[in-house]
Scaffold this motif. Structure first.
Motif, PDB file in Angstrom:
ATOM      1  N   ARG A 109       0.807  -1.223   0.000  1.00 27.86           N
ATOM      2  CA  ARG A 109       0.000   0.000   0.000  1.00 27.86           C
ATOM      3  C   ARG A 109       0.839   1.271   0.000  1.00 27.86           C
ATOM      4  NH1 ARG A 109      -5.637  -1.247   2.589  1.00 27.86           N
ATOM      5  NH2 ARG A 109      -5.666  -3.504   2.455  1.00 27.86           N
ATOM      6  N   ASP A 110       2.091   1.202   0.438  1.00 31.12           N
ATOM      7  CA  ASP A 110       2.924   2.402   0.450  1.00 31.12           C
ATOM      8  C   ASP A 110       3.922   2.425  -0.699  1.00 31.12           C
ATOM      9  OD1 ASP A 110       4.438   0.324   1.355  1.00 31.12           O
ATOM     10  OD2 ASP A 110       5.203   1.349   3.138  1.00 31.12           O
ATOM     11  N   ASP A 111       3.767   1.528  -1.676  1.00 35.07           N
ATOM     12  CA  ASP A 111       4.599   1.524  -2.874  1.00 35.07           C
ATOM     13  C   ASP A 111       3.959   2.475  -3.882  1.00 35.07           C
ATOM     14  OD1 ASP A 111       5.598   0.879  -5.519  1.00 35.07           O
ATOM     15  OD2 ASP A 111       6.446  -0.959  -4.667  1.00 35.07           O
ATOM     16  N   LEU A 112       4.571   3.631  -4.095  1.00 36.44           N
ATOM     17  CA  LEU A 112       3.944   4.659  -4.930  1.00 36.44           C
ATOM     18  C   LEU A 112       3.861   4.249  -6.389  1.00 36.44           C
ATOM     19  CD1 LEU A 112       5.439   7.933  -3.395  1.00 36.44           C
ATOM     20  CD2 LEU A 112       3.352   6.691  -2.788  1.00 36.44           C
ATOM     21  N   GLU A 113       4.821   3.469  -6.869  1.00 36.76           N
ATOM     22  CA  GLU A 113       4.768   3.001  -8.249  1.00 36.76           C
ATOM     23  C   GLU A 113       3.582   2.059  -8.442  1.00 36.76           C
ATOM     24  OE1 GLU A 113       7.946   1.470 -11.646  1.00 36.76           O
ATOM     25  OE2 GLU A 113       8.259   0.911  -9.556  1.00 36.76           O
ATOM     26  N   GLN A 114       3.363   1.193  -7.478  1.00 35.83           N
ATOM     27  CA  GLN A 114       2.210   0.299  -7.565  1.00 35.83           C
ATOM     28  C   GLN A 114       0.904   1.061  -7.384  1.00 35.83           C
ATOM     29  OE1 GLN A 114       3.105  -2.899  -4.716  1.00 35.83           O
ATOM     30  NE2 GLN A 114       3.685  -4.202  -6.447  1.00 35.83           N
ATOM     31  N   ALA A 115       0.901   2.065  -6.516  1.00 35.16           N
ATOM     32  CA  ALA A 115      -0.303   2.882  -6.333  1.00 35.16           C
ATOM     33  C   ALA A 115      -0.667   3.608  -7.621  1.00 35.16           C
ATOM     34  CB  ALA A 115      -0.095   3.876  -5.201  1.00 35.16           C
ATOM     35  N   LEU A 116       0.342   4.130  -8.325  1.00 34.18           N
ATOM     36  CA  LEU A 116       0.111   4.802  -9.600  1.00 34.18           C
ATOM     37  C   LEU A 116      -0.491   3.840 -10.610  1.00 34.18           C
ATOM     38  CD1 LEU A 116       0.671   7.506 -11.214  1.00 34.18           C
ATOM     39  CD2 LEU A 116       2.778   6.392 -11.980  1.00 34.18           C
ATOM     40  N   ALA A 117       0.097   2.635 -10.715  1.00 33.46           N
ATOM     41  CA  ALA A 117      -0.409   1.642 -11.662  1.00 33.46           C
ATOM     42  C   ALA A 117      -1.807   1.173 -11.276  1.00 33.46           C
ATOM     43  CB  ALA A 117       0.544   0.453 -11.721  1.00 33.46           C
ATOM     44  N   GLY A 118      -2.049   1.021  -9.969  1.00 32.28           N
ATOM     45  CA  GLY A 118      -3.371   0.625  -9.525  1.00 32.28           C
ATOM     46  C   GLY A 118      -4.423   1.668  -9.862  1.00 32.28           C
ATOM     47  N   GLY A 119      -4.074   2.939  -9.691  1.00 31.02           N
ATOM     48  CA  GLY A 119      -5.008   4.003 -10.041  1.00 31.02           C
ATOM     49  C   GLY A 119      -5.296   4.038 -11.527  1.00 31.02           C
ATOM     50  N   GLU A 120      -4.260   3.834 -12.350  1.00 29.53           N
ATOM     51  CA  GLU A 120      -4.482   3.853 -13.797  1.00 29.53           C
ATOM     52  C   GLU A 120      -5.358   2.679 -14.237  1.00 29.53           C
ATOM     53  OE1 GLU A 120      -2.111   4.392 -18.023  1.00 29.53           O
ATOM     54  OE2 GLU A 120      -0.955   4.038 -16.192  1.00 29.53           O
ATOM     55  N   THR A 121      -5.144   1.516 -13.627  1.00 30.79           N
ATOM     56  CA  THR A 121      -5.976   0.366 -13.966  1.00 30.79           C
ATOM     57  C   THR A 121      -7.428   0.607 -13.586  1.00 30.79           C
ATOM     58  OG1 THR A 121      -4.141  -1.196 -13.788  1.00 30.79           O
ATOM     59  CG2 THR A 121      -6.354  -2.094 -13.492  1.00 30.79           C
ATOM     60  N   LEU A 122      -7.659   1.244 -12.439  1.00 32.67           N
ATOM     61  CA  LEU A 122      -9.035   1.577 -12.059  1.00 32.67           C
ATOM     62  C   LEU A 122      -9.644   2.530 -13.080  1.00 32.67           C
ATOM     63  CD1 LEU A 122     -11.456   1.573 -10.181  1.00 32.67           C
ATOM     64  CD2 LEU A 122     -10.333   3.361  -8.829  1.00 32.67           C
ATOM     65  N   GLY A 123      -8.874   3.526 -13.528  1.00 32.27           N
ATOM     66  CA  GLY A 123      -9.386   4.438 -14.536  1.00 32.27           C
ATOM     67  C   GLY A 123      -9.776   3.711 -15.813  1.00 32.27           C
ATOM     68  N   LEU A 124      -8.906   2.792 -16.266  1.00 36.41           N
ATOM     69  CA  LEU A 124      -9.214   2.009 -17.466  1.00 36.41           C
ATOM     70  C   LEU A 124     -10.451   1.154 -17.246  1.00 36.41           C
ATOM     71  CD1 LEU A 124      -8.584   0.856 -20.262  1.00 36.41           C
ATOM     72  CD2 LEU A 124      -6.975  -0.720 -19.168  1.00 36.41           C
TER      73      LEU A 124
END
Length: 334
Positions: A109-124
């Motif tokens: 949860r505190d991995d910002l690179e994974q958080a960024l990718a997770g947010g983009e996947t939610l957007g898609l």
């Protein structure tokens, strides 16, 4: 659990080796190893009914046809062609599905690179959910939206009375009931003005699988329904930094998830302004849902009072930070 009976239910050659995989709030999940590959058996608690599972499968089938860059838990048909089975468990009859195993780990949860990718996947995901047809033939298949706060759980027909009876301090009960009525006054305006579409509704890190910065699978569509679009992002923003609220460390995580989402979707000004209210709405929905599970004998009372305290803590955080929250989400959307 009768493994031989499971093998006879799905056309997956054995022998099957069944082991524990996870135990969520609502379901029991088991890993199934077979000579032909790995699978996941999900046994649902009594909040799910057949129409709901048919609805979920219809949504997943449409998504699976879109060649998305991540896997989905599409239920395999039973030997009778159904998308789910009725199993005789220790707790009585329960509905169950079998899906192919998806490789990956839950994101840190505190991995910002994974958080960024997770947010983009939610957007898609929200982009494609807005395009697909909403099944209407399954009767009762819709889960309630977050905005239907007064009907959050069938065993809690009078939420303010149930909240007022919680075994917490008098001052906390007064605040909780006042917060409920505050939301009820604002929900109609928000839901009449914000974009609505099919939404995942439970996009937490525990429902995501990743390999490094790449999302390999999105799980748990059992709460998918029509809602305001920005609720999906709100749920993600409330879960991803959950251990850091009030420390200051929540902000880089919130910004990363919001920036990823903004790569696919540009929120309206009204959606951005609604995020603080929706944060609190989600906290109350969680509280009332847990109240219903307690009344059904599925959750301990301590879990309910824990959600009540969490709702008040979230309200305090929002009172101090709602402007910054809107600025961070708005800044990510440009």
């Amino acid at each position: 659990m009768d493994v031989l009976m499971l093998q006879q239910t799905w056309d997956v050659p054995g022998p099957w080796v069944v082991s524990a995989l996870a135990l969520g709030t609502n379901n029991m999940v088991r890993r199934v190893e077979t000579p032909g590959g790995s699978y996941v058996l999900r046994v649902y608690s009594n909040h799910v009914e057949p129409g709901r599972l048919r609805f979920e499968r219809a949504i997943l089938a449409q998504l699976a046809a879109m060649a998305l860059p991540f896997a989905l838990p599409l239920p395999l048909p039973t030997v009778t062609g159904a998308g789910y089975a009725e199993l005789d468990t220790e707790d009585g009859m329960a509905l169950a599905t079998l899906t192919r195993f998806i490789a990956g780990e839950h994101p840190r949860r505190d991995d910002l690179e994974q958080a960024l990718a997770g947010g983009e996947t939610l957007g898609l995901l929200d982009v494609v959910l807005a395009r697909i047809d909403s099944p209407t033939e399954h009767g009762g298949g819709y889960w309630r939206s977050y905005g239907d706060l007064a009907h959050c759980h069938e065993l809690v027909p009078d939420p303010p009375a149930a909240i007022a009876a919680l075994p917490v301090a008098d001052a906390e009960r007064v605040r909780l009931v006042a917060g409920y009525h505050w939301l009820i006054e604002r929900i109609p305006v928000l839901y009449a003005s914000l974009p609505r579409q099919l939404a995942h509704e439970d996009y937490a890190p525990d429902n995501l699988l990743m390999e490094g910065p790449r999302v390999t699978g999105v799980l748990d569509f059992e709460f998918c329904t029509r809602d305001v679009r920005v609720m999906d992002l709100t749920v993600a923003l409330s879960w991803w930094p959950v251990a850091h609220f009030g420390t200051g460390a929540e902000w880089p995580i919130i910004a990363a998830v919001a920036r990823g989402y903004a790569r696919q979707i540009t929120l309206t000004d009204a959606e951005i302004e609604a995020v603080p209210v929706l944060f609190q709405l989600r906290a109350y929905t969680s509280l009332i849902h847990r109240l219903g599970r307690w009344r059904a004998g599925l959750s301990p009372l301590e879990a309910v009072t824990g959600r009540a305290v969490a709702a008040l803590v979230r309200a305090d955080w929002l009172e101090a930070n709602q402007q910054r929250l809107m600025e961070v989400v708005g800044g990510a959307s440009g």
